[in-house]
Write a protein that holds these residues in place. Sequence first.
Motif, mmCIF file in Angstrom:
data_model
loop_
_atom_site.group_PDB
_atom_site.id
_atom_site.type_symbol
_atom_site.label_atom_id
_atom_site.label_comp_id
_atom_site.label_asym_id
_atom_site.label_seq_id
_atom_site.Cartn_x
_atom_site.Cartn_y
_atom_site.Cartn_z
ATOM 1 N N THR A 151 24.064 -1.767 -40.912
ATOM 2 C CA THR A 151 25.355 -2.456 -40.810
ATOM 3 C C THR A 151 26.515 -1.467 -40.787
ATOM 4 N N GLU A 152 26.242 -0.180 -41.036
ATOM 5 C CA GLU A 152 27.303 0.814 -41.107
ATOM 6 C C GLU A 152 27.295 1.705 -39.866
ATOM 7 N N GLU A 153 28.216 2.655 -39.828
ATOM 8 C CA GLU A 153 28.311 3.559 -38.695
ATOM 9 C C GLU A 153 27.129 4.519 -38.671
ATOM 10 N N ASN A 154 26.920 5.120 -37.508
ATOM 11 C CA ASN A 154 25.861 6.125 -37.378
ATOM 12 C C ASN A 154 26.222 7.351 -38.195
ATOM 13 N N GLY A 155 25.207 8.025 -38.688
ATOM 14 C CA GLY A 155 25.431 9.253 -39.440
ATOM 15 C C GLY A 155 24.315 9.463 -40.437
ATOM 16 N N ILE A 156 24.044 10.735 -40.737
ATOM 17 C CA ILE A 156 23.018 11.073 -41.716
ATOM 18 C C ILE A 156 23.415 12.397 -42.369
ATOM 19 N N PHE A 157 23.172 12.515 -43.668
ATOM 20 C CA PHE A 157 23.519 13.744 -44.388
ATOM 21 C C PHE A 157 22.233 14.479 -44.731
ATOM 22 N N LEU A 158 22.142 15.749 -44.320
ATOM 23 C CA LEU A 158 20.971 16.591 -44.546
ATOM 24 C C LEU A 158 21.304 17.728 -45.502
ATOM 25 N N LYS A 159 20.294 18.148 -46.288
ATOM 26 C CA LYS A 159 20.434 19.308 -47.173
ATOM 27 C C LYS A 159 19.528 20.434 -46.687
ATOM 28 N N ASP A 160 19.899 21.682 -47.032
ATOM 29 C CA ASP A 160 19.102 22.871 -46.683
ATOM 30 C C ASP A 160 18.732 22.854 -45.205
ATOM 31 N N VAL A 161 19.751 22.840 -44.360
ATOM 32 C CA VAL A 161 19.558 22.616 -42.922
ATOM 33 C C VAL A 161 19.432 23.931 -42.161
ATOM 34 N N MET A 162 18.450 23.957 -41.249
ATOM 35 C CA MET A 162 18.327 25.041 -40.269
ATOM 36 C C MET A 162 18.514 24.419 -38.890
ATOM 37 N N VAL A 163 19.359 25.049 -38.084
ATOM 38 C CA VAL A 163 19.678 24.522 -36.755
ATOM 39 C C VAL A 163 19.086 25.448 -35.709
ATOM 40 N N PHE A 164 18.369 24.860 -34.756
ATOM 41 C CA PHE A 164 17.699 25.607 -33.681
ATOM 42 C C PHE A 164 18.141 25.077 -32.326
ATOM 43 N N LYS A 165 17.957 25.920 -31.302
ATOM 44 C CA LYS A 165 18.065 25.443 -29.921
ATOM 45 C C LYS A 165 16.758 24.708 -29.645
ATOM 46 N N ASN A 166 16.825 23.465 -29.252
ATOM 47 C CA ASN A 166 15.620 22.644 -29.120
ATOM 48 C C ASN A 166 14.696 23.145 -28.022
ATOM 49 N N SER A 167 15.248 23.559 -26.904
ATOM 50 C CA SER A 167 14.427 23.949 -25.747
ATOM 51 C C SER A 167 13.705 25.275 -25.957
ATOM 52 N N THR A 168 14.297 26.195 -26.717
ATOM 53 C CA THR A 168 13.693 27.525 -26.881
ATOM 54 C C THR A 168 13.158 27.766 -28.294
ATOM 55 N N GLY A 169 13.623 27.003 -29.273
ATOM 56 C CA GLY A 169 13.209 27.231 -30.653
ATOM 57 C C GLY A 169 13.946 28.369 -31.331
ATOM 58 N N VAL A 170 14.980 28.920 -30.693
ATOM 59 C CA VAL A 170 15.754 30.019 -31.259
ATOM 60 C C VAL A 170 16.633 29.485 -32.398
ATOM 61 N N LYS A 171 16.544 30.147 -33.535
ATOM 62 C CA LYS A 171 17.329 29.733 -34.698
ATOM 63 C C LYS A 171 18.783 30.132 -34.509
ATOM 64 N N LEU A 172 19.691 29.173 -34.687
ATOM 65 C CA LEU A 172 21.110 29.421 -34.499
ATOM 66 C C LEU A 172 21.816 29.737 -35.817
ATOM 67 N N TYR A 173 21.578 28.925 -36.854
ATOM 68 C CA TYR A 173 22.203 29.182 -38.152
ATOM 69 C C TYR A 173 21.594 28.275 -39.220
ATOM 70 N N GLU A 174 21.964 28.568 -40.493
ATOM 71 C CA GLU A 174 21.555 27.743 -41.628
ATOM 72 C C GLU A 174 22.799 27.279 -42.374
ATOM 73 N N THR A 175 22.678 26.149 -43.042
ATOM 74 C CA THR A 175 23.786 25.656 -43.852
ATOM 75 C C THR A 175 23.223 24.822 -45.013
ATOM 76 N N PRO A 176 23.858 24.849 -46.192
ATOM 77 C CA PRO A 176 23.342 24.093 -47.338
ATOM 78 C C PRO A 176 23.377 22.579 -47.129
#
Length: 197
Positions: A151-176
């Motif tokens: 019933t609410e807006e889209n969105g999700i909160f993640l902890k201990d996040v690692m962000v990658f380029k999906n097509s290559t798997g290259v790690k871009l950065y990390e964030t708490p």
Amino acid sequence: PGLVAFIIVKQLTSHKKYEFYEETIYSFVLGWFSYFFYFGFLKVLSFLTSLKIDFCLLGVLTDKYKPLNFHEILLTSFVSIFVGLGFSFAINYSWLHWLAQKMKISNKFGDLSVFDFVLNSSSITTSWVVIRDLKNDLMYQGWIAAFPDSTEENGIFLKDVMVFKNSTGVKLYETPGMYLERDRKDLIYDFSFVDLI
């Protein structure tokens, strides 16, 4: 009393937007439950103490000249707080659906959508998740800390996040922590472990 119980249920449960007639009916039903439990409490108290305790609601309903007992309304409103909490607990833990499944009456689940059903699973909060954003060619790995219901807006909160380029798997950065606001139709959720039974 029914309105008090309904406000509690409305605040503590996930639900679609109620129409006015639905709010009226639910308040009425919850009000009757509140009076029922109050009446039961009076009966037990009367039995244990051998005192005669009046229950005025029935008299008011049968005699239009009998005045309302505001003391009884106040006490029943107090009982309705527990009625609201009890109904909220039963709704949030899908007791009715659980019982129907056990009795082989229905296979429906109590959540508003499959999204809610999966993310409300007890194993999801302890599971690592991979979220793929195909449109932006990104992949997020982390723990789900919080999410909205349908019933609410889209969105999700993640902890201990690692962000990658999906097509290559290259790690871009990390964030708490990261609040990811995307349309759910554009995301794919991969769970390392899901136990929905």
